[in-house]
Design a protein around this motif. Structure first.
Motif, PDB file in Angstrom:
ATOM      1  N   SER A  50     -31.767  65.540 -72.585  1.00  0.00           N
ATOM      2  CA  SER A  50     -32.394  65.408 -73.905  1.00  0.00           C
ATOM      3  C   SER A  50     -31.919  64.153 -74.634  1.00  0.00           C
ATOM      4  N   LEU A  51     -30.735  63.669 -74.305  1.00  0.00           N
ATOM      5  CA  LEU A  51     -30.221  62.465 -74.980  1.00  0.00           C
ATOM      6  C   LEU A  51     -31.042  61.211 -74.668  1.00  0.00           C
ATOM      7  N   PRO A  52     -31.347  60.915 -73.410  1.00  0.00           N
ATOM      8  CA  PRO A  52     -32.193  59.744 -73.156  1.00  0.00           C
ATOM      9  C   PRO A  52     -33.594  59.886 -73.733  1.00  0.00           C
ATOM     10  N   VAL A  53     -34.124  61.103 -73.766  1.00  0.00           N
ATOM     11  CA  VAL A  53     -35.449  61.298 -74.360  1.00  0.00           C
ATOM     12  C   VAL A  53     -35.399  60.951 -75.839  1.00  0.00           C
ATOM     13  N   TYR A  54     -34.357  61.385 -76.510  1.00  0.00           N
ATOM     14  CA  TYR A  54     -34.194  61.067 -77.931  1.00  0.00           C
ATOM     15  C   TYR A  54     -34.066  59.557 -78.141  1.00  0.00           C
ATOM     16  N   MET A  55     -33.252  58.922 -77.305  1.00  0.00           N
ATOM     17  CA  MET A  55     -33.055  57.477 -77.440  1.00  0.00           C
ATOM     18  C   MET A  55     -34.342  56.708 -77.157  1.00  0.00           C
ATOM     19  N   TYR A  56     -35.034  57.044 -76.088  1.00  0.00           N
ATOM     20  CA  TYR A  56     -36.282  56.351 -75.758  1.00  0.00           C
ATOM     21  C   TYR A  56     -37.367  56.620 -76.791  1.00  0.00           C
ATOM     22  N   PHE A  57     -37.373  57.820 -77.366  1.00  0.00           N
ATOM     23  CA  PHE A  57     -38.348  58.104 -78.419  1.00  0.00           C
ATOM     24  C   PHE A  57     -38.113  57.207 -79.625  1.00  0.00           C
ATOM     25  N   ASN A  58     -36.846  57.036 -80.020  1.00  0.00           N
ATOM     26  CA  ASN A  58     -36.546  56.136 -81.141  1.00  0.00           C
ATOM     27  C   ASN A  58     -36.940  54.698 -80.812  1.00  0.00           C
ATOM     28  N   LEU A  59     -36.649  54.269 -79.611  1.00  0.00           N
ATOM     29  CA  LEU A  59     -37.004  52.912 -79.199  1.00  0.00           C
ATOM     30  C   LEU A  59     -38.521  52.735 -79.167  1.00  0.00           C
ATOM     31  N   TRP A  60     -39.232  53.721 -78.666  1.00  0.00           N
ATOM     32  CA  TRP A  60     -40.690  53.672 -78.615  1.00  0.00           C
ATOM     33  C   TRP A  60     -41.293  53.641 -80.017  1.00  0.00           C
ATOM     34  N   THR A  61     -40.687  54.395 -80.936  1.00  0.00           N
ATOM     35  CA  THR A  61     -41.159  54.401 -82.324  1.00  0.00           C
ATOM     36  C   THR A  61     -40.966  53.038 -82.974  1.00  0.00           C
ATOM     37  N   ILE A  62     -39.834  52.413 -82.709  1.00  0.00           N
ATOM     38  CA  ILE A  62     -39.599  51.071 -83.259  1.00  0.00           C
ATOM     39  C   ILE A  62     -40.589  50.080 -82.665  1.00  0.00           C
ATOM     40  N   CYS A  63     -40.844  50.186 -81.369  1.00  0.00           N
ATOM     41  CA  CYS A  63     -41.831  49.291 -80.743  1.00  0.00           C
ATOM     42  C   CYS A  63     -43.215  49.486 -81.349  1.00  0.00           C
ATOM     43  N   ARG A  64     -43.606  50.719 -81.553  1.00  0.00           N
ATOM     44  CA  ARG A  64     -44.926  51.006 -82.121  1.00  0.00           C
ATOM     45  C   ARG A  64     -45.024  50.508 -83.557  1.00  0.00           C
ATOM     46  N   ASN A  65     -43.970  50.707 -84.342  1.00  0.00           N
ATOM     47  CA  ASN A  65     -43.983  50.265 -85.740  1.00  0.00           C
ATOM     48  C   ASN A  65     -43.929  48.749 -85.866  1.00  0.00           C
ATOM     49  N   SER A  66     -43.273  48.086 -84.922  1.00  0.00           N
ATOM     50  CA  SER A  66     -43.187  46.625 -85.004  1.00  0.00           C
ATOM     51  C   SER A  66     -44.540  45.978 -84.744  1.00  0.00           C
ATOM     52  N   THR A  67     -45.389  46.622 -83.957  1.00  0.00           N
ATOM     53  CA  THR A  67     -46.716  46.066 -83.716  1.00  0.00           C
ATOM     54  C   THR A  67     -47.667  46.377 -84.865  1.00  0.00           C
ATOM     55  N   LEU A  68     -47.390  47.462 -85.601  1.00  0.00           N
ATOM     56  CA  LEU A  68     -48.257  47.820 -86.725  1.00  0.00           C
ATOM     57  C   LEU A  68     -47.974  46.987 -87.965  1.00  0.00           C
ATOM     58  N   VAL A  69     -46.701  46.684 -88.213  1.00  0.00           N
ATOM     59  CA  VAL A  69     -46.304  45.954 -89.419  1.00  0.00           C
ATOM     60  C   VAL A  69     -45.893  44.546 -89.009  1.00  0.00           C
ATOM     61  N   GLU A  70     -46.696  43.557 -89.388  1.00  0.00           N
ATOM     62  CA  GLU A  70     -46.391  42.172 -89.041  1.00  0.00           C
ATOM     63  C   GLU A  70     -45.252  41.642 -89.909  1.00  0.00           C
ATOM     64  N   GLY A  71     -44.312  40.975 -89.270  1.00  0.00           N
ATOM     65  CA  GLY A  71     -43.227  40.331 -89.989  1.00  0.00           C
ATOM     66  C   GLY A  71     -42.098  41.275 -90.355  1.00  0.00           C
ATOM     67  N   ALA A  72     -42.168  42.538 -89.984  1.00  0.00           N
ATOM     68  CA  ALA A  72     -41.090  43.472 -90.298  1.00  0.00           C
ATOM     69  C   ALA A  72     -39.957  43.293 -89.298  1.00  0.00           C
ATOM     70  N   ASN A  73     -38.746  43.317 -89.786  1.00  0.00           N
ATOM     71  CA  ASN A  73     -37.574  43.177 -88.930  1.00  0.00           C
ATOM     72  C   ASN A  73     -36.923  44.548 -88.797  1.00  0.00           C
ATOM     73  N   LEU A  74     -37.309  45.273 -87.773  1.00  0.00           N
ATOM     74  CA  LEU A  74     -36.745  46.589 -87.507  1.00  0.00           C
ATOM     75  C   LEU A  74     -35.644  46.451 -86.466  1.00  0.00           C
ATOM     76  N   CYS A  75     -34.530  47.140 -86.693  1.00  0.00           N
ATOM     77  CA  CYS A  75     -33.399  47.042 -85.770  1.00  0.00           C
ATOM     78  C   CYS A  75     -32.983  48.421 -85.289  1.00  0.00           C
ATOM     79  N   LEU A  76     -32.478  48.421 -84.067  1.00  0.00           N
ATOM     80  CA  LEU A  76     -31.954  49.632 -83.453  1.00  0.00           C
ATOM     81  C   LEU A  76     -30.471  49.407 -83.214  1.00  0.00           C
ATOM     82  N   ASP A  77     -29.638  50.220 -83.873  1.00  0.00           N
ATOM     83  CA  ASP A  77     -28.193  50.090 -83.734  1.00  0.00           C
ATOM     84  C   ASP A  77     -27.741  50.960 -82.567  1.00  0.00           C
ATOM     85  N   LEU A  78     -27.176  50.338 -81.548  1.00  0.00           N
ATOM     86  CA  LEU A  78     -26.786  51.064 -80.338  1.00  0.00           C
ATOM     87  C   LEU A  78     -25.552  51.928 -80.542  1.00  0.00           C
TER      88      LEU A  78
END
Length: 179
Positions: A50-78
């Motif tokens: 369940s941990l990698p699923v949670y991590m990949y879901f967050n990463l996928w959400t950031i990828c999806r949001n970065s394509t929707l909002v132009e110029g937004a600087n979204l970061c993922l803290d490891l």
């Protein structure tokens, strides 16, 4: 199959009545213990997948949001996933070219789906182990109850035989007294 042979129908057919061997009880208890341990192991596998699923879901959400909002600087803290130590500051931000290539790659999507399949399989294994544990416990209770019932029936038949013997002895004494 071994557990079923030693605890149920095969013994009934062999002895003509319900009798269970000590080996049958031991095999039943051993299977219950092993199933419980396997269930705990699969529960651990489910938790770890369940941990990698949670991590990949967050990463996928950031990828999806970065394509929707132009110029937004979204970061993922490891650090929040425990990948790096708390003292290090490693962030993956959407403004970098590597992040955009990673989001567009098919490997990320495929890996995410494979982790979901692994989580679903581990969850199904846990459900199967719980079900099998319930079946084994019910069989154990049936065997235990059947053993008690067999002891009761044996005692009851002995008492009935004794009563019959006493009654027939008294009947013979009465007959002898009249003659």
């Amino acid at each position: 199959m071994v557990e079923g042979f030693f605890t149920t129908g095969a013994i009934k057919d062999l002895y003509g009545d319900f009798k269970i061997t000590t080996c049958g009880r031991c095999v039943s208890a051993w299977f219950i213990m092993m199933t419980y341990l396997f269930m705990l192991a699969w529960l651990g596998v489910t938790a770890f997948t369940s941990l990698p699923v949670y991590m990949y879901f967050n990463l996928w959400t950031i990828c999806r949001n970065s394509t929707l909002v132009e110029g937004a600087n979204l970061c993922l803290d490891l650090r929040q996933f425990g990948i790096v130590t708390i003292g290090e500051e490693k962030k993956i931000c959407t403004v970098s070219e590597n992040f955009l290539r990673m989001c567009e790659s098919t490997e990320l999507n495929m890996t995410f789906h494979l982790f979901i399949v692994a989580l679903a399989g581990a969850g199904a294994a846990v459900i199967a182990m719980v079900h099998y544990l319930m079946v084994l416990s019910a069989n154990w209770a049936y065997v235990k109850d059947a053993c008690r019932m067999q002891k009761y029936e044996d005692i009851k038949s002995k008492e009935e035989q004794e009563l019959h013997d006493i009654h027939s002895t008294r009947s013979k004494e009465r007959l002898n007294a009249y003659t």
